[in-house]
Write a protein that holds these residues in place. Structure first.
Motif, mmCIF file in Angstrom:
data_model
loop_
_atom_site.group_PDB
_atom_site.id
_atom_site.type_symbol
_atom_site.label_atom_id
_atom_site.label_comp_id
_atom_site.label_asym_id
_atom_site.label_seq_id
_atom_site.Cartn_x
_atom_site.Cartn_y
_atom_site.Cartn_z
ATOM 1 N N GLU A 78 -1.949 -30.403 -4.095
ATOM 2 C CA GLU A 78 -3.126 -29.528 -3.348
ATOM 3 C C GLU A 78 -4.430 -30.241 -3.374
ATOM 4 O O GLU A 78 -5.183 -30.246 -2.570
ATOM 5 C CB GLU A 78 -2.993 -28.145 -4.024
ATOM 6 C CG GLU A 78 -1.985 -27.077 -3.634
ATOM 7 C CD GLU A 78 -2.002 -26.042 -4.466
ATOM 8 O OE1 GLU A 78 -1.295 -24.786 -3.737
ATOM 9 O OE2 GLU A 78 -2.150 -25.894 -5.492
ATOM 10 N N LEU A 85 -5.649 -27.232 2.129
ATOM 11 C CA LEU A 85 -5.886 -26.152 1.292
ATOM 12 C C LEU A 85 -6.927 -25.382 1.744
ATOM 13 O O LEU A 85 -6.761 -24.087 1.861
ATOM 14 C CB LEU A 85 -5.896 -26.487 0.074
ATOM 15 C CG LEU A 85 -5.654 -25.436 -1.040
ATOM 16 C CD1 LEU A 85 -4.518 -24.599 -0.928
ATOM 17 C CD2 LEU A 85 -6.058 -25.943 -2.560
ATOM 18 N N LYS A 86 -8.040 -25.924 2.028
ATOM 19 C CA LYS A 86 -9.237 -25.115 2.046
ATOM 20 C C LYS A 86 -8.980 -24.521 3.653
ATOM 21 O O LYS A 86 -9.788 -23.264 3.846
ATOM 22 C CB LYS A 86 -10.710 -26.030 2.178
ATOM 23 C CG LYS A 86 -10.973 -26.179 0.444
ATOM 24 C CD LYS A 86 -12.440 -26.793 0.630
ATOM 25 C CE LYS A 86 -12.685 -26.675 -0.745
ATOM 26 N NZ LYS A 86 -14.265 -27.375 -0.936
ATOM 27 N N SER A 88 -6.358 -23.349 5.118
ATOM 28 C CA SER A 88 -5.222 -22.405 4.887
ATOM 29 C C SER A 88 -5.888 -20.921 4.169
ATOM 30 O O SER A 88 -5.459 -19.991 4.340
ATOM 31 C CB SER A 88 -4.069 -22.896 4.375
ATOM 32 O OG SER A 88 -4.155 -23.248 2.923
ATOM 33 N N VAL A 89 -6.810 -21.347 3.121
ATOM 34 C CA VAL A 89 -7.114 -20.097 2.384
ATOM 35 C C VAL A 89 -8.475 -20.229 2.670
ATOM 36 O O VAL A 89 -9.411 -20.770 2.165
ATOM 37 C CB VAL A 89 -7.038 -20.505 0.780
ATOM 38 C CG1 VAL A 89 -7.202 -19.185 -0.133
ATOM 39 C CG2 VAL A 89 -5.467 -20.678 0.520
ATOM 40 N N ARG A 90 -9.034 -19.197 3.419
ATOM 41 C CA ARG A 90 -10.435 -18.965 3.534
ATOM 42 C C ARG A 90 -11.307 -18.376 2.385
ATOM 43 O O ARG A 90 -10.617 -17.628 1.803
ATOM 44 C CB ARG A 90 -10.706 -17.971 4.710
ATOM 45 C CG ARG A 90 -10.064 -18.438 6.136
ATOM 46 C CD ARG A 90 -11.022 -19.515 6.750
ATOM 47 N NE ARG A 90 -10.386 -20.228 7.740
ATOM 48 C CZ ARG A 90 -10.895 -21.166 8.421
ATOM 49 N NH1 ARG A 90 -11.843 -22.041 7.746
ATOM 50 N NH2 ARG A 90 -10.438 -21.513 9.421
ATOM 51 N N LEU A 92 -12.108 -20.130 -0.432
ATOM 52 C CA LEU A 92 -11.536 -20.833 -1.420
ATOM 53 C C LEU A 92 -12.484 -21.545 -2.167
ATOM 54 O O LEU A 92 -13.474 -22.288 -1.571
ATOM 55 C CB LEU A 92 -10.573 -21.753 -1.314
ATOM 56 C CG LEU A 92 -9.789 -22.477 -2.241
ATOM 57 C CD1 LEU A 92 -9.191 -21.719 -3.333
ATOM 58 C CD2 LEU A 92 -9.013 -23.645 -1.947
ATOM 59 N N ALA A 114 -10.212 -17.549 -5.221
ATOM 60 C CA ALA A 114 -10.215 -16.902 -3.883
ATOM 61 C C ALA A 114 -9.966 -15.301 -3.840
ATOM 62 O O ALA A 114 -9.733 -14.670 -4.960
ATOM 63 C CB ALA A 114 -9.096 -17.395 -3.024
ATOM 64 N N LYS A 116 -8.097 -13.695 -1.779
ATOM 65 C CA LYS A 116 -6.677 -13.365 -1.613
ATOM 66 C C LYS A 116 -5.774 -14.207 -2.311
ATOM 67 O O LYS A 116 -6.182 -15.381 -2.578
ATOM 68 C CB LYS A 116 -6.364 -13.269 0.086
ATOM 69 C CG LYS A 116 -6.505 -14.455 0.620
ATOM 70 C CD LYS A 116 -6.391 -14.290 2.262
ATOM 71 C CE LYS A 116 -6.466 -15.559 2.754
ATOM 72 N NZ LYS A 116 -5.820 -15.605 4.324
ATOM 73 N N PHE A 118 -3.058 -17.480 -3.234
ATOM 74 C CA PHE A 118 -2.812 -18.355 -2.306
ATOM 75 C C PHE A 118 -1.601 -19.051 -3.091
ATOM 76 O O PHE A 118 -1.336 -19.025 -4.280
ATOM 77 C CB PHE A 118 -3.855 -19.339 -1.986
ATOM 78 C CG PHE A 118 -4.848 -19.953 -3.307
ATOM 79 C CD1 PHE A 118 -4.665 -20.726 -3.770
ATOM 80 C CD2 PHE A 118 -5.587 -18.890 -3.905
ATOM 81 C CE1 PHE A 118 -5.456 -21.146 -4.764
ATOM 82 C CE2 PHE A 118 -6.525 -19.299 -5.072
ATOM 83 C CZ PHE A 118 -6.012 -20.297 -5.557
#
Length: 118
Positions: A78, A85-86, A88-90, A92, A114, A116, A118
């Motif tokens: 990652e 990665l960034k 896919s995960v808002r 982060l 984050a 949510k 991940f």
């Protein structure tokens, strides 16, 4: 101008005043000694206030990051593909242990925070 640049400029100005004070002491110019001593004291006060302000900003940012619901250590894969990665995960936030923020939070490995999972 941001806080870091202002602090850097003030430190450079302080160094210059200290060098000038050494020269004034060598030539025994009492007017310059008094003026430079006063200026050095003012710069020291300003620098300490700026450092305190910088510490407060860092502390508030650390509190915001720690308040995020989910966190975990990032794997080497990652870390290697951080852009993916960034995306896919808002939202982060990645904290590295050697940065000032990482030291403030107390992380020992690269950690992601984050809202949510991940």
């Amino acid at each position: 101008m941001n806080l870091k640049n202002t602090l850097q400029e003030d430190n450079e100005q302080l160094d210059a005043c200290r060098r000038q004070l050494e020269i004034a002491n060598a030539t025994k110019n009492h007017e310059d000694i008094a003026r430079l001593t006063n200026e050095i004291n003012q710069l020291n006060t300003k620098i300490s206030a700026l450092k305190e302000q910088q510490k407060k900003q860092l502390s508030s940012k650390a509190q915001q990051i720690v308040a995020l619901k989910f966190n975990r250590t990032l794997t080497k894969a990652e870390q290697a593909d951080m852009g993916k990665l960034k995306k896919s995960v808002r939202g982060l936030m990645v904290v590295h242990p050697t940065t000032a923020l990482g030291k403030e939070i107390g992380v020992t490995e690269v950690t992601g925070y984050a809202l949510k999972p991940f």
